[in-house]
Scaffold this motif. Structure first.
Motif, PDB file in Angstrom:
ATOM      1  N   GLU A 157      20.826 -53.680  85.540  1.00 25.49           N
ATOM      2  CA  GLU A 157      22.281 -53.784  85.635  1.00 25.49           C
ATOM      3  C   GLU A 157      22.951 -52.524  85.100  1.00 25.49           C
ATOM      4  O   GLU A 157      23.136 -52.340  83.906  1.00 25.49           O
ATOM      5  CB  GLU A 157      22.786 -55.016  84.864  1.00 25.49           C
TER       6      GLU A 157
ATOM      7  N   ALA B 134      26.010 -51.537  85.298  1.00 27.84           N
ATOM      8  CA  ALA B 134      27.326 -51.692  84.679  1.00 27.84           C
ATOM      9  C   ALA B 134      27.207 -51.942  83.179  1.00 27.84           C
ATOM     10  O   ALA B 134      28.008 -51.415  82.388  1.00 27.84           O
ATOM     11  CB  ALA B 134      28.089 -52.840  85.347  1.00 27.84           C
TER      12      ALA B 134
ATOM     13  N   ASP C 152      26.118 -48.636  81.582  1.00 32.42           N
ATOM     14  CA  ASP C 152      27.258 -47.712  81.484  1.00 32.42           C
ATOM     15  C   ASP C 152      28.170 -48.098  80.328  1.00 32.42           C
ATOM     16  O   ASP C 152      28.665 -47.229  79.594  1.00 32.42           O
ATOM     17  CB  ASP C 152      28.051 -47.724  82.791  1.00 32.42           C
ATOM     18  N   LEU C 153      28.403 -49.403  80.163  1.00 33.96           N
ATOM     19  CA  LEU C 153      29.237 -49.872  79.063  1.00 33.96           C
ATOM     20  C   LEU C 153      28.608 -49.517  77.718  1.00 33.96           C
ATOM     21  O   LEU C 153      29.292 -49.065  76.792  1.00 33.96           O
ATOM     22  CB  LEU C 153      29.426 -51.387  79.170  1.00 33.96           C
TER      23      LEU C 153
ATOM     24  N   GLN D 182      29.039 -45.778  77.053  1.00 40.42           N
ATOM     25  CA  GLN D 182      30.406 -45.486  76.645  1.00 40.42           C
ATOM     26  C   GLN D 182      30.645 -45.884  75.190  1.00 40.42           C
ATOM     27  O   GLN D 182      31.310 -45.163  74.426  1.00 40.42           O
ATOM     28  CB  GLN D 182      31.395 -46.214  77.556  1.00 40.42           C
TER      29      GLN D 182
ATOM     30  N   CYS E  17      19.602 -54.605  79.756  1.00 36.67           N
ATOM     31  CA  CYS E  17      20.710 -54.635  80.715  1.00 36.67           C
ATOM     32  C   CYS E  17      20.319 -55.477  81.924  1.00 36.67           C
ATOM     33  O   CYS E  17      20.074 -54.960  83.019  1.00 36.67           O
ATOM     34  CB  CYS E  17      21.078 -53.212  81.132  1.00 36.67           C
TER      35      CYS E  17
ATOM     36  N   ASP F  79      31.068 -57.769  91.815  1.00 36.61           N
ATOM     37  CA  ASP F  79      30.961 -56.417  91.254  1.00 36.61           C
ATOM     38  C   ASP F  79      31.230 -56.456  89.761  1.00 36.61           C
ATOM     39  O   ASP F  79      32.377 -56.524  89.317  1.00 36.61           O
ATOM     40  CB  ASP F  79      31.958 -55.492  91.958  1.00 36.61           C
TER      41      ASP F  79
ATOM     42  N   ALA G 156      30.787 -54.079  87.555  1.00 32.77           N
ATOM     43  CA  ALA G 156      31.467 -52.868  87.090  1.00 32.77           C
ATOM     44  C   ALA G 156      32.974 -52.993  87.274  1.00 32.77           C
ATOM     45  O   ALA G 156      33.758 -52.610  86.389  1.00 32.77           O
ATOM     46  CB  ALA G 156      30.941 -51.650  87.850  1.00 32.77           C
ATOM     47  N   GLU G 157      33.381 -53.535  88.407  1.00 33.08           N
ATOM     48  CA  GLU G 157      34.811 -53.725  88.666  1.00 33.08           C
ATOM     49  C   GLU G 157      35.381 -54.778  87.725  1.00 33.08           C
ATOM     50  O   GLU G 157      36.497 -54.632  87.215  1.00 33.08           O
ATOM     51  CB  GLU G 157      35.022 -54.129  90.123  1.00 33.08           C
TER      52      GLU G 157
ATOM     53  N   ILE H 238      34.347 -55.449  84.692  1.00 33.56           N
ATOM     54  CA  ILE H 238      34.488 -54.819  83.380  1.00 33.56           C
ATOM     55  C   ILE H 238      35.721 -53.933  83.335  1.00 33.56           C
ATOM     56  O   ILE H 238      36.487 -53.933  82.357  1.00 33.56           O
ATOM     57  CB  ILE H 238      33.221 -54.005  83.034  1.00 33.56           C
ATOM     58  N   ALA H 239      35.943 -53.178  84.401  1.00 37.90           N
ATOM     59  CA  ALA H 239      37.095 -52.276  84.446  1.00 37.90           C
ATOM     60  C   ALA H 239      38.407 -53.054  84.364  1.00 37.90           C
ATOM     61  O   ALA H 239      39.338 -52.661  83.641  1.00 37.90           O
ATOM     62  CB  ALA H 239      37.052 -51.440  85.721  1.00 37.90           C
TER      63      ALA H 239
END
Length: 336
Positions: free
Chosen positions: A33, A35, A38-39, A42, A142, A180, A182-183, A185-186
């Motif tokens: 995963e 996303a 990436d989290l 960050q 992840c 999604d 990632a979307e 989370i955003a």
């Protein structure tokens, strides 16, 4: 939840969730995963930069790294500069990189962090074993989230920022961004920045600009509560905007199954939610809707749901007619 040590009896590292991640010389992000990985990246970068504004960040590809490249970047510095070295493709490391990694690990100081990404698969087993054998290593797994895990993920995400979200707003958000992560989370991050206090359904609807205005969940809710006119209006709009009949059928069938599971039970919503591994708000809605059904009609509709699913998967030519008939049958509470 923190899980310390022991994978296969040989690991000495610590496994943390993405919400528990903390500074460490070695941080392994393992799993498919992206996303979540990436989290985590960050979060690590933000945390290190808050303590070290002059943080140096370097990127290395474990598959392409030249001999000595990692050693050059990670060797202790006379001036003790903080360094974050992000390493990709740990699932396909070169022999030169592995030699460097083995040599560098004993030399790492408190100011240097190796952030290593392994995206799954059978490659890089030696690298994984090496990192997991280190007592100063942290791993964040992840994993790809199941649908049932996304609600908890969002609530934990917001809790890490000292915020909460109303149950209806959470359900609407999860339904709108089910495909999604990632979307999702955003959007959750945007809500966290813009909202004060508990995030409401109105705030979710405003931010998503109508994306959640018509969706499978709202169609299912309207049908199960007996509001046939609203369910039909939402259904037709949903089909017009590209929603798949089979997805609507699946969601409505799951709602019927949950209604059947809670039918006539006297336990509290919280107790039933825990036993059935469902969100308490979903259980509350299912119990509310089930009170208006007769047990025999509910059983009949579950059989009808199976027939509808078969028709949508190839047994019928006009799929829109099939799903419309099913939605209206549910809205009539099986009395057809």
């Amino acid at each position: 939840m923190m899980v310390a040590g022991k994978r296969g009896g040989r690991s000495a590292h610590t496994v943390l969730s993405v919400w528990q991640i903390r500074p460490a010389p070695l941080i392994l992000l393992s799993g498919k995963e992206g996303a979540i990985a990436d989290l985590a990246q960050q979060t690590v970068r933000r945390g290190m930069r808050s303590q070290h504004p002059e943080l140096e960040i370097h990127d290395i590809d474990a598959k392409l790294a030249a001999a000595g490249e990692l050693m050059t970047l990670a060797s202790p510095s006379l001036f003790g500069e903080a360094r974050l070295i992000r390493i990709a493709n740990l699932n396909a490391p070169s022999a030169a990189f592995m030699a460097d990694l083995e040599a560098v690990i004993p030399l790492l100081d408190e100011a240097t962090t190796l952030l290593l990404r392994h995206s799954g698969g059978n490659g890089g087993k030696a690298a994984l074993a090496l990192i997991r054998s280190q007592a100063n290593a942290i791993e964040v797994v992840c994993d790809v989230l199941k649908d049932s895990e996304r609600s908890r993920f969002v609530t934990d995400f917001l809790a890490s920022r000292s915020q909460r979200i109303e149950p209806e707003a959470l359900r609407s958000l999860i339904t709108a961004y089910a495909e999604d992560l990632a979307e999702l989370i955003a959007i959750a991050e945007q809500l966290s920045r813009d909202a004060s206090g508990t995030i409401s359904l109105r705030q979710v609807d405003q931010l998503t600009a109508g994306r959640v205005e018509t969706n499978s969940m709202k169609i299912a809710d309207a049908a199960a509560s007996g509001n046939g006119a609203l369910a039909l209006t939402l259904l037709r709009h949903g089909l017009h905007t590209g929603q798949e009949p089979i997805a609507i059928c699946s969601l409505l069938t799951n709602k019927l199954r949950l209604m059947a599971k809670v039918y006539g039970l006297g336990d509290s919503d919280a107790e039933l939610a825990k036993r059935l591994k469902q969100h308490p708000y979903s259980v509350k809605l299912a119990r509310r809707d089930a009170r208006n059904w007769r047990e025999g009609d509910l059983a009949k509709m579950l059989d009808y749901a199976a027939e509808t699913e078969w028709q949508l998967k190839g047994g019928a030519r006009n799929k829109e007619f099939v799903i419309e008939r099913f939605v209206l049958a549910v809205a009539k509470r099986g009395r057809i």
